[in-house]
Design an enzyme around this catalytic site. Structure first.
Site, PDB file in Angstrom:
ATOM      1  N   GLY A 240       0.832  -1.196   0.000  1.00 39.37           N
ATOM      2  CA  GLY A 240       0.000   0.000   0.000  1.00 39.37           C
ATOM      3  C   GLY A 240       0.868   1.247   0.000  1.00 39.37           C
ATOM      4  CB  CYS A 241       0.138   4.698  -1.093  1.00 37.32           C
ATOM      5  SG  CYS A 241      -1.499   4.916  -0.354  1.00 37.32           S
ATOM      6  CE1 TYR A 242      -1.546   8.134   3.619  1.00 31.98           C
ATOM      7  CE2 TYR A 242      -3.359   6.577   3.635  1.00 31.98           C
ATOM      8  CZ  TYR A 242      -2.896   7.867   3.524  1.00 31.98           C
ATOM      9  OH  TYR A 242      -3.791   8.898   3.325  1.00 31.98           O
TER      10      TYR A 242
END
Lengths: 343, 343, 343, 343
Positions: B147-149
């Site tokens: 995921g991005c985070y």
């Protein structure tokens, strides 16, 4: 009531002018600016319909104009130069700069890299966090208006610290601000092309609002508090969102928090307790409100508090007017009871 | 190498297409979209010069087109439906969704509110955090792209956790993201007028990237970790800045941190160690870089780490291409060595 | 005076509510919305402190609430459905939609692709361009509030057309608008990521405000006028700038133009004649002002006129309140005398 | 091929550096800047990974570094100072400033308020509108790169003027630009808070790109042309949209226009003929493309042409690289074949 604004050509100053011009009890009689002397206010700010002319600050002009209340929206070390003579003349001063916020002159010196104001006047100054120092504000000749980040932070923290809901050694503050906080001076780093599509942390190694937050958090907690504080610039003009993390000392629930905040602020006019409807800066834009949200996270044993204000309003000019209202016995909400400009 | 993209009409999908079209070794042969079937790619995305037509996903089309590598940029529970048959046919899959990131199916179920992927395939999936799972990625048929985070967070945290620099129970993450992370579907809350001049916290009471961060942070710390995580939307299209606070267990200095990060990442291509030059999202916009800054705060005994990525690049499509390069023995930087689009 | 808003949950509606809540003479008694019936106003719009609940429009509810004035901020063909029965009941209606702006039903049909309002009511409707139809507005039961582009355009054009300063066959209008004009419905094209960093022409082949501009331009020019009109979306929430080009028929100078505009508007409250201080939308944001700039270009023999308004204020809700003031004999500026929110 | 950039620290300069660093045939050997001498390029621009140091411009440094091609991205009157000695030394110069665009020195003087370049070199300079002066560019030592507005405008106008489709006395140009065109110098008017949520017309009474447009429009029309031109700043970093209005002399249809533009540009690489799919700046952002849309309006007898470019790419650095490719016999698209960064 005749009033003047010193530092009137910056963003804080022009916001004061907007509010004073709409205010039923204040009359703007003089505007001072070191950068625009001699210019018509309305030629610098075409949205304002005023025939005033910016002048270089002088105590004589203030006296002649029969002014009772002077707002300072100036850089560090300006108001501390002028305040003594104004106070001696019986004027009331509301200072939006940081010059009178820190009671310890050495603390001021080390965070602002400038000499502190004279101790005599530091001692007279009352901290203008309107909801918490109302009685002192009402009678003081010198009101030190809080910083934008401290306003958003302290309104969120004080109820928790007073009731010892959170561990005072565990407070972390992640702050995001629109760019009007940086002022209106020409500055490459604040050009549209540098700010747009960007998030920029700054002063991660020490922002001058830290000692202000710590001084008043410590006061209400009755213990010395140190906080971590990271400010960040986001691509918008107005608004601050402060996200606070702290340890929950006794499994307080969301309901407990709601009850605490609600009972604390139910008789105030500008703090809106939102609970789990997370605050957004858009809903306070242009207004004097502070919206508070919070969440007690059982997974981690921490409480998260979200506090949103407009940095130029509750974080500067709006709170200054609120304090002026309190000081002069006018209804606290006078000239300030309008909602956010949405969208 | 012939490749396909499933979920090709969303922002993650179209970024994959941009990268694949520029890549020296990959050839885009099919684009699947459940929302735009039958439309020419270039009529939906006029900036792309392609004669491909979006189709409804089908394993037969993939087989006929002789495709070896399939990227999924789809909502939850789509890739877990298709992956088993693709793997059985010997295709390689890089999944940008969350379907194969959490090893425990119950954790998936409780955070995504959907049934988890079959355990057999969960077990085969390798976590595609390129810098930390390079050897596993090189040989796996199923790469679960982070995921991005979690990408921004874990690249910052892993060195500190491995070397036991920080207290693993003290980790707090304040995350800010541009709005492309919310996808391209029509959504009132993501209208320009709602997002512009606004900061909006969301999922403060639980974001599905929390268990992903905790799973891999725990792995590298060799102890179970729980983190506080607050995500916030800021008015920009691309970019994530993650601000991490953690307790410094042994007075490690800024120099210690610099040495640690520098030695950890000096042989990697996309992690840039910035130290006290605070990362800004603008300097990674459109690129595959992750910029890391940090500060050891003696006043509070905490370490602050700042990590900036482009959510569509290192946080999604860029890292997926990096993983594809690793998987197929191509130089890791192939098709990715361009700087940010500044300003 | 008790008032109601139909279409109260859109951007035009919520701006009306902001203004009515601040107005000294109007009391908001009912809010109707087909998309949010049953929801508390303040839960949909947390910045507004109202205990009203959105309801489905009904004439009965209006009658029971003893409402005298109804604002419509609705899509095409809604107000034309309700207006006849409201007028028959003696209510006053101010319609912000386009339903009653075009006197010729066939013109309406061909530009709006909907059936026109009944001719009887079209004939009763008065065009609410406040500065030019004040006497008619003061006595009409049905005020058709102008479109946003026509307001900015006609305030600039009428003085020139009346005095035959420009060639009526030479008028070209290049219009730029913020995106609130597109409304608050979920719409992929209006997502932040699609609008940000973009200029988007639309309806270049025909916008429904063209016949409205032409009808009233022709009226004041006393000759039939056709205009070219190109609207463009720019990445901001509020504001319209209209740039008009027209042939100068007799070498009129900048001084001539200044005199004309100044004498035309000197007794009005919301049109500010700027001359060669070019108008910017920021200086009218959130306010009811229209700023006019102009330039007589000797090189080309053309006159260029620039007109800036806030599309939700003078272009919609602000002018509607101005018309309501005129209609009910209240001072025209009542509830509207505040400056732009700058910056 | 060794190249240098003079004026390397501005937005045009840094975009040139981005492109040169990615270019297969050019090697950046020196960067000159009068504002940042002595600074490492990568400390000023952290997104660029270069070990070059900005230096004060000197012909000796250029000679020692064995540089063949020099780009100037400098303010007025800088390149005209250096070009003579560089040309005499056999260097090739591509000048992005306006110093060599106007063939008549008096015209330059009156629009730029500076002395013109020496006539000898003005005569040698070739106008680098790549699609229309390819043969001249290929053999010239001095290429005068077009302005951003003229590039967008002339690519749209030339086909119509050559074929006498439009009335040459009827041309009006309404131009909108992102703010990078104003450069990177500290400037109060370009602060984020001044530009954001604003449209700002400027130089309505005369922009220095007018004589450049007129000189080349006249050349292709074989008659003297004067245009009306109004530029406007919009709140975005990159992008220009030019909207052109002109009289249709012979009822040419949309199909006629499509055929004309299509046949004119079908063998070029960067002009995309869109017809009635209106161009948006987002679809060219960061790329070298120019997108053209058009509409023949029967109602008014006018043709409207829309032209979108990225002002830093096709409007400056991108076209400069395209010209360098042409000049040195490299494929015209070399180093430039990448799509827009969307979104």
């Amino acid at each position: 009531m005749k009033v003047a604004v010193v530092g009137a050509s910056g963003y804080g100053g022009v916001e004061l002018i907007r509010l004073i011009e709409q205010h039923p009890s204040f009359e703007l009689r003089a505007v001072f600016s070191s950068s625009q002397p001699g210019h018509l206010l309305r030629s610098v700010y075409p949205h304002l319909d005023s025939s005033l002319v910016f002048k270089e600050m002088s105590v004589e002009d203030l006296s002649e104009a029969d002014i009772e209340l002077v707002f300072f929206a100036t850089p560090p070390s300006v108001s501390s130069h002028w305040v003594p003579s104004l106070i001696e003349q019986g004027k009331c001063v509301i200072d939006l700069s940081g010059d009178f916020r820190l009671s310890n002159p050495n603390t001021y010196k080390s965070w602002y890299q400038k000499p502190a104001a004279p101790t005599k006047y530091l001692n007279q100054a009352v901290y203008g966090l309107s909801e918490w120092f109302q009685q002192e504000i009402a009678i003081s000749p010198l009101i030190s208006n809080p910083g934008c980040y401290p306003t958003a932070t302290l309104l969120a923290l004080i109820p928790l610290l007073q009731e010892k809901i959170i561990d005072p050694s565990s407070i972390l503050i992640d702050a995001k601000s629109g760019v009007t906080g940086a002022g209106r001076s020409a500055n490459q780093a604040m050009l549209f092309s540098e700010v747009n599509e960007n998030i920029r942390p700054y002063k991660v190694d020490g922002h001058q609002h830290i000692p202000e937050i710590e001084q008043f958090a410590s006061l209400f907690a009755q213990t010395e508090i140190k906080v971590s504080f990271v400010p960040q610039l986001v691509p918008m003009s107005r608004g601050i969102l402060v996200t606070i993390f702290a340890g929950n000392v006794n499994n307080y629930t969301n309901e407990d928090l709601y009850d605490l905040y609600h009972s604390t602020y139910e008789n105030t006019s500008f703090v809106r307790v939102r609970g789990r409807q997370w605050p957004e800066t858009k809903f306070v834009q242009g207004s004097n409100y502070c919206d508070l949200g919070f969440y007690s996270d059982k997974r981690t044993g921490r409480i998260i508090i979200l506090s949103a204000i407009d940095n130029l309003m509750k974080g500067a000019a709006g709170q200054a007017i609120q304090n002026a209202n309190i000081r002069f016995g006018i209804p606290e909400t006078s000239g300030l009871l309008f909602p956010a400009l949405y969208p």
